[in-house]
Design an enzyme around this catalytic site. Structure first.
Site, PDB file in Angstrom:
ATOM      1  N   PRO A 117      -6.840  -0.447  -3.880  1.00 51.05           N
ATOM      2  CA  PRO A 117      -7.091   0.039  -5.228  1.00 51.05           C
ATOM      3  C   PRO A 117      -6.718  -0.940  -6.331  1.00 51.05           C
ATOM      4  O   PRO A 117      -5.663  -1.577  -6.281  1.00 51.05           O
ATOM      5  CB  PRO A 117      -6.210   1.288  -5.320  1.00 51.05           C
ATOM      6  CG  PRO A 117      -6.065   1.741  -3.924  1.00 51.05           C
ATOM      7  CD  PRO A 117      -6.116   0.517  -3.062  1.00 51.05           C
ATOM      8  N   ASN A 118      -7.613  -1.003  -7.298  1.00 52.32           N
ATOM      9  CA  ASN A 118      -7.433  -1.769  -8.541  1.00 52.32           C
ATOM     10  C   ASN A 118      -7.555  -3.278  -8.373  1.00 52.32           C
ATOM     11  O   ASN A 118      -7.553  -4.009  -9.359  1.00 52.32           O
ATOM     12  CB  ASN A 118      -6.101  -1.410  -9.234  1.00 52.32           C
ATOM     13  CG  ASN A 118      -6.057   0.055  -9.615  1.00 52.32           C
ATOM     14  OD1 ASN A 118      -6.944   0.521 -10.315  1.00 52.32           O
ATOM     15  ND2 ASN A 118      -5.080   0.783  -9.129  1.00 52.32           N
ATOM     16  N   ARG A 161      -6.875  -7.457 -15.040  1.00 50.02           N
ATOM     17  CA  ARG A 161      -5.759  -6.522 -15.037  1.00 50.02           C
ATOM     18  C   ARG A 161      -4.427  -7.291 -15.010  1.00 50.02           C
ATOM     19  O   ARG A 161      -4.184  -8.075 -14.094  1.00 50.02           O
ATOM     20  CB  ARG A 161      -5.887  -5.696 -13.756  1.00 50.02           C
ATOM     21  CG  ARG A 161      -4.699  -4.903 -13.358  1.00 50.02           C
ATOM     22  CD  ARG A 161      -4.827  -4.565 -11.864  1.00 50.02           C
ATOM     23  NE  ARG A 161      -3.786  -3.678 -11.435  1.00 50.02           N
ATOM     24  CZ  ARG A 161      -3.311  -3.653 -10.196  1.00 50.02           C
ATOM     25  NH1 ARG A 161      -3.802  -4.448  -9.263  1.00 50.02           N
ATOM     26  NH2 ARG A 161      -2.359  -2.825  -9.867  1.00 50.02           N
ATOM     27  N   TYR A 182      -0.898 -10.622 -11.948  1.00 49.26           N
ATOM     28  CA  TYR A 182      -1.850 -10.819 -10.845  1.00 49.26           C
ATOM     29  C   TYR A 182      -2.696 -12.086 -10.978  1.00 49.26           C
ATOM     30  O   TYR A 182      -3.508 -12.375 -10.091  1.00 49.26           O
ATOM     31  CB  TYR A 182      -2.751  -9.586 -10.723  1.00 49.26           C
ATOM     32  CG  TYR A 182      -1.972  -8.325 -10.390  1.00 49.26           C
ATOM     33  CD1 TYR A 182      -1.449  -8.138  -9.113  1.00 49.26           C
ATOM     34  CD2 TYR A 182      -1.735  -7.347 -11.347  1.00 49.26           C
ATOM     35  CE1 TYR A 182      -0.711  -7.008  -8.807  1.00 49.26           C
ATOM     36  CE2 TYR A 182      -1.004  -6.210 -11.059  1.00 49.26           C
ATOM     37  CZ  TYR A 182      -0.493  -6.037  -9.781  1.00 49.26           C
ATOM     38  OH  TYR A 182       0.235  -4.913  -9.486  1.00 49.26           O
ATOM     39  N   ASN A 208      -4.391  -6.512   1.593  1.00 51.47           N
ATOM     40  CA  ASN A 208      -3.557  -6.191   0.439  1.00 51.47           C
ATOM     41  C   ASN A 208      -3.891  -4.746   0.093  1.00 51.47           C
ATOM     42  O   ASN A 208      -4.921  -4.472  -0.521  1.00 51.47           O
ATOM     43  CB  ASN A 208      -3.853  -7.100  -0.750  1.00 51.47           C
ATOM     44  CG  ASN A 208      -2.963  -6.772  -1.941  1.00 51.47           C
ATOM     45  OD1 ASN A 208      -2.301  -5.730  -1.964  1.00 51.47           O
ATOM     46  ND2 ASN A 208      -2.952  -7.648  -2.928  1.00 51.47           N
ATOM     47  N   ALA A 249      -1.520  -0.385  -4.278  1.00 43.89           N
ATOM     48  CA  ALA A 249      -0.525   0.687  -4.391  1.00 43.89           C
ATOM     49  C   ALA A 249      -0.424   1.518  -3.117  1.00 43.89           C
ATOM     50  O   ALA A 249       0.613   2.155  -2.868  1.00 43.89           O
ATOM     51  CB  ALA A 249      -0.883   1.586  -5.573  1.00 43.89           C
ATOM     52  N   GLU A 257      -0.164  -8.985   5.891  1.00 46.21           N
ATOM     53  CA  GLU A 257      -0.105  -8.209   4.650  1.00 46.21           C
ATOM     54  C   GLU A 257       0.149  -9.169   3.485  1.00 46.21           C
ATOM     55  O   GLU A 257       1.040 -10.017   3.567  1.00 46.21           O
ATOM     56  CB  GLU A 257       1.045  -7.200   4.757  1.00 46.21           C
ATOM     57  CG  GLU A 257       1.257  -6.359   3.519  1.00 46.21           C
ATOM     58  CD  GLU A 257       2.450  -5.403   3.696  1.00 46.21           C
ATOM     59  OE1 GLU A 257       3.119  -5.443   4.749  1.00 46.21           O
ATOM     60  OE2 GLU A 257       2.716  -4.634   2.755  1.00 46.21           O
ATOM     61  N   HIS A 296       0.728  -9.457  -0.760  1.00 47.74           N
ATOM     62  CA  HIS A 296       0.901  -8.931  -2.115  1.00 47.74           C
ATOM     63  C   HIS A 296       0.874 -10.125  -3.053  1.00 47.74           C
ATOM     64  O   HIS A 296       1.611 -11.104  -2.823  1.00 47.74           O
ATOM     65  CB  HIS A 296       2.230  -8.185  -2.270  1.00 47.74           C
ATOM     66  CG  HIS A 296       2.362  -7.064  -1.294  1.00 47.74           C
ATOM     67  ND1 HIS A 296       1.704  -5.865  -1.461  1.00 47.74           N
ATOM     68  CD2 HIS A 296       3.017  -6.984  -0.124  1.00 47.74           C
ATOM     69  CE1 HIS A 296       1.976  -5.090  -0.429  1.00 47.74           C
ATOM     70  NE2 HIS A 296       2.762  -5.743   0.400  1.00 47.74           N
ATOM     71  N   SER A 331       1.836 -10.252  -6.186  1.00 44.48           N
ATOM     72  CA  SER A 331       3.107 -10.305  -6.914  1.00 44.48           C
ATOM     73  C   SER A 331       4.272 -10.192  -5.934  1.00 44.48           C
ATOM     74  O   SER A 331       4.092  -9.799  -4.773  1.00 44.48           O
ATOM     75  CB  SER A 331       3.165  -9.152  -7.926  1.00 44.48           C
ATOM     76  OG  SER A 331       3.159  -7.900  -7.248  1.00 44.48           O
ATOM     77  N   ARG A 391       9.987  -6.264  -8.592  1.00 50.10           N
ATOM     78  CA  ARG A 391       9.375  -5.288  -9.486  1.00 50.10           C
ATOM     79  C   ARG A 391      10.062  -3.913  -9.338  1.00 50.10           C
ATOM     80  O   ARG A 391      11.178  -3.836  -8.837  1.00 50.10           O
ATOM     81  CB  ARG A 391       7.860  -5.232  -9.205  1.00 50.10           C
ATOM     82  CG  ARG A 391       7.197  -6.597  -9.450  1.00 50.10           C
ATOM     83  CD  ARG A 391       5.703  -6.549  -9.241  1.00 50.10           C
ATOM     84  NE  ARG A 391       5.059  -5.678 -10.214  1.00 50.10           N
ATOM     85  CZ  ARG A 391       3.782  -5.273 -10.110  1.00 50.10           C
ATOM     86  NH1 ARG A 391       3.045  -5.671  -9.073  1.00 50.10           N
ATOM     87  NH2 ARG A 391       3.271  -4.488 -11.034  1.00 50.10           N
ATOM     88  N   ARG A 451       8.054  -0.087  -5.496  1.00 48.61           N
ATOM     89  CA  ARG A 451       7.178  -1.078  -4.846  1.00 48.61           C
ATOM     90  C   ARG A 451       7.881  -1.838  -3.725  1.00 48.61           C
ATOM     91  O   ARG A 451       7.268  -2.647  -3.034  1.00 48.61           O
ATOM     92  CB  ARG A 451       6.670  -2.098  -5.872  1.00 48.61           C
ATOM     93  CG  ARG A 451       5.789  -1.505  -6.943  1.00 48.61           C
ATOM     94  CD  ARG A 451       5.208  -2.597  -7.836  1.00 48.61           C
ATOM     95  NE  ARG A 451       4.818  -2.055  -9.115  1.00 48.61           N
ATOM     96  CZ  ARG A 451       3.620  -1.499  -9.372  1.00 48.61           C
ATOM     97  NH1 ARG A 451       2.697  -1.463  -8.433  1.00 48.61           N
ATOM     98  NH2 ARG A 451       3.345  -1.003 -10.556  1.00 48.61           N
TER      99      ARG A 451
HETATM  100  C1  DHK Z   1      -1.017  -4.886  -5.898  1.00 53.34           C
HETATM  101  C2  DHK Z   1      -0.982  -3.664  -6.477  1.00 53.34           C
HETATM  102  O1  DHK Z   1      -2.089  -3.121  -6.980  1.00 53.34           O
HETATM  103  C3  DHK Z   1       0.291  -2.935  -6.638  1.00 53.34           C
HETATM  104  O2  DHK Z   1       0.105  -1.538  -6.619  1.00 53.34           O
HETATM  105  C4  DHK Z   1       1.312  -3.335  -5.612  1.00 53.34           C
HETATM  106  C5  DHK Z   1       0.141  -5.472  -5.200  1.00 53.34           C
HETATM  107  C6  DHK Z   1       1.459  -4.853  -5.576  1.00 53.34           C
HETATM  108  C7  DHK Z   1       0.121  -6.989  -5.283  1.00 53.34           C
HETATM  109  O3  DHK Z   1       1.118  -7.602  -5.694  1.00 53.34           O
HETATM  110  O4  DHK Z   1      -0.887  -7.588  -4.901  1.00 53.34           O
HETATM  111  O5  DHK Z   1       2.539  -2.729  -5.900  1.00 53.34           O
END
Ligand code: DHK
Length: 144
Positions: A10-11, A18, A23, A74, A77, A98, A100, A102, A107, A111
């Site tokens: 997601p996102n 964003r 990111y 990845n 959330a 896996e 991430h 960030s 954070r 998370r």
């Molecule tokens: C990406 C997200 O969208 C967050 O919800 C995670 C992760 C961290 C990232 O760091 O790629 O908490």
């Protein structure tokens, strides 16, 4: 060619727009193109997919059984909430990396825990979008 599934949750379709201070400025298309190019150097056929929906990601992981040699994921959330994604990955036979973008440990507390980390061969956090490349290189070693 060895098939590798690259899943973003997601996102992550909003990468580049964003919260770029967290990111980065690369778009998801940039990331996927970079992974496809690096993958082909490594002998991988990388297929990039993104969904905002947990069940869709579960379906993709199930479909990867017997088809993909490894998964880079990845979960966004969903890392912090999804037992369903963990269960699907547990039913997948190959190595899982896996990523991430960030550093989730720097954070908010919610998370800090990822369900997927209990299944992944390795976890990369805080290396920005470069982390995806490191994950692919690690899969190369693991699959050798
Ligand atoms: C990406 C997200 O969208 C967050 O919800 C995670 C992760 C961290 C990232 O760091 O790629 O908490």
């Amino acid at each position: 060619m060895t098939k590798i599934l690259l899943i973003n949750g997601p996102n992550l379709n909003l990468l580049g727009q964003r919260q770029p201070e967290i990111y980065g400025s690369e778009t998801l298309d940039d990331v996927v193109a970079g992974c496809v190019a690096l993958g082909s150097d490594l002998g991988f056929d990388v297929e990039g997919r993104q969904s905002n929906h947990e069940g869709v990601i579960v379906d993709w992981i199930q479909e990867a059984r017997g088809v993909a040699a490894g998964i880079v994921i990845n979960p966004g959330a969903l890392s912090h909430t999804s037992v369903a994604i963990l269960d699907a990955l547990n039913a997948f036979e190959g190595p899982v990396m896996e990523v991430h973008i960030s550093n989730i440990h720097k954070r908010e507390r919610f998370r800090h825990h990822s369900y997927v980390s209990g299944r992944a061969e390795g976890v990369i956090a805080g290396l920005g979008t470069e982390g995806y490349g490191f994950a692919l290189r690690r899969l190369k070693t693991l699959l050798a």
